[in-house]
Design a protein around this motif. Structure first.
Motif, short mmCIF file in Angstrom:
data_model
loop_
_atom_site.label_atom_id
_atom_site.label_comp_id
_atom_site.label_asym_id
_atom_site.label_seq_id
_atom_site.Cartn_x
_atom_site.Cartn_y
_atom_site.Cartn_z
N VAL A 1 0.82 -1.22 0.00
CA VAL A 1 0.00 0.00 0.00
C VAL A 1 0.86 1.27 0.00
O VAL A 1 0.59 2.20 -0.78
CB VAL A 1 -1.02 0.01 1.16
N THR A 2 1.88 1.34 0.83
CA THR A 2 2.68 2.57 0.86
C THR A 2 3.51 2.71 -0.41
O THR A 2 3.73 3.82 -0.89
CB THR A 2 3.59 2.62 2.10
N THR A 3 3.95 1.59 -0.98
CA THR A 3 4.69 1.64 -2.25
C THR A 3 3.80 2.22 -3.34
O THR A 3 4.23 3.06 -4.15
CB THR A 3 5.16 0.23 -2.65
N ALA B 1 4.04 5.89 -5.28
CA ALA B 1 4.08 5.96 -6.75
C ALA B 1 3.00 6.91 -7.29
O ALA B 1 3.24 7.65 -8.25
CB ALA B 1 3.90 4.57 -7.34
N ILE B 2 1.83 6.87 -6.66
CA ILE B 2 0.75 7.80 -7.06
C ILE B 2 1.23 9.24 -6.93
O ILE B 2 1.07 10.06 -7.84
CB ILE B 2 -0.51 7.55 -6.20
N HIS B 3 1.83 9.56 -5.78
CA HIS B 3 2.30 10.93 -5.54
C HIS B 3 3.45 11.30 -6.49
O HIS B 3 3.50 12.42 -7.00
CB HIS B 3 2.74 11.08 -4.09
N PRO C 1 -3.02 -11.12 -6.86
CA PRO C 1 -2.27 -11.16 -5.61
C PRO C 1 -2.74 -10.09 -4.64
O PRO C 1 -3.16 -9.00 -5.06
CB PRO C 1 -0.82 -10.87 -6.06
N VAL C 2 -2.68 -10.40 -3.34
CA VAL C 2 -3.03 -9.39 -2.33
C VAL C 2 -1.79 -8.52 -2.09
O VAL C 2 -1.12 -8.62 -1.08
CB VAL C 2 -3.53 -10.05 -1.03
N ASP C 3 -1.50 -7.70 -3.09
CA ASP C 3 -0.32 -6.83 -3.08
C ASP C 3 -0.66 -5.60 -3.91
O ASP C 3 -0.74 -5.67 -5.14
CB ASP C 3 0.88 -7.57 -3.66
N ILE D 1 0.66 -0.46 -9.65
CA ILE D 1 1.55 0.60 -10.13
C ILE D 1 1.64 0.65 -11.65
O ILE D 1 1.55 1.73 -12.24
CB ILE D 1 2.94 0.49 -9.48
N PRO D 2 1.77 -0.48 -12.36
CA PRO D 2 1.87 -0.40 -13.82
C PRO D 2 0.61 0.14 -14.49
O PRO D 2 0.66 0.54 -15.67
CB PRO D 2 2.10 -1.86 -14.24
#
Length: 211
Positions: A81-83, A87-89, A200-202, A207-208
């Motif tokens: 989630v923080t990764t 990436a969003i920011h 996956p629960v990730d 991000i892509p």
């Protein structure tokens, strides 16, 4: 105000975090199992969400507000989630959460994870204990869609550049309204209806897909 490049709106329980917060609060009253079963039915879309939430919140009657600290200590952020939010920011986007859960917990969890905007239900309390009622309008499926469109408009984001991520039946309207709707850790009905399913629960797997 500079417009955001895009907007990502998350559900909270079982999406942004691994837990169902109402079940953690119900544990404080010794009613966790009953509330968990009712929550599962609501997320599968078998019962009306607002009516289900009111009946489940009634099971929380008498839980001390002071126990929220213990509940918060049990919250598990979803892997990645923080990764993803970083990436969003980095790409000029905003991260938002709209939840059928509760501000009393989300007001700490959301900023700690880097979330920019959030909205949830509120629990009524008196003399330091929960009254068993929801304070104010319920954040249901229609409200989730409304907050997605409202935040997009307020921040200059076309709907085509919005992403919604959720797991339950009450997320379906916002998944349909978003430029891209993602079923994540989702119930069968949501997986069947969503445009795209993340296996996956990730959350870093999203991000892509960021614009």
């Amino acid at each position: 105000m500079t417009a955001a490049r895009f907007l990502v709106v998350f559900d909270a329980d079982s999406t942004l975090i691994r837990n169902e917060v109402i079940e953690l609060i119900a544990d404080e009253a010794g009613r966790g199992a009953e509330v968990a079963a009712a929550t599962e039915a609501a997320m599968r879309g078998e019962v009306d969400f607002a009516a289900s939430l009111r009946s489940r919140v009634k099971e929380l009657t008498g839980v001390p507000v002071a126990s929220f600290d213990r509940v918060k200590s049990r919250i598990e952020p979803t892997p990645g989630v923080t990764t993803l939010i970083d990436a969003i920011h980095a790409k000029g986007g905003l991260a938002a959460v709209v939840s059928g859960g509760f501000h009393e917990i989300l007001d700490d969890i959301a900023p700690a994870l880097g979330v920019d905007l959030w909205r949830a239900n509120r629990l009524a309390a008196a003399q330091g204990v929960l009254t068993g009622e929801v304070d104010g309008p319920i954040v249901d499926a229609a409200a989730k869609r409304e907050w997605l469109t409202c935040w997009a408009a307020e921040n200059g984001v076309p709907m085509s550049r919005t992403i919604a991520i959720g797991d339950g039946a009450n997320d379906l309207l916002m998944l349909e309204a978003a430029g891209l709707g993602l079923a994540f850790n989702a119930k069968p009905a949501v997986r069947a209806a969503a445009p795209l399913v993340i296996g996956p629960v990730d959350l870093s797997q999203v991000i892509p897909l960021l614009p």
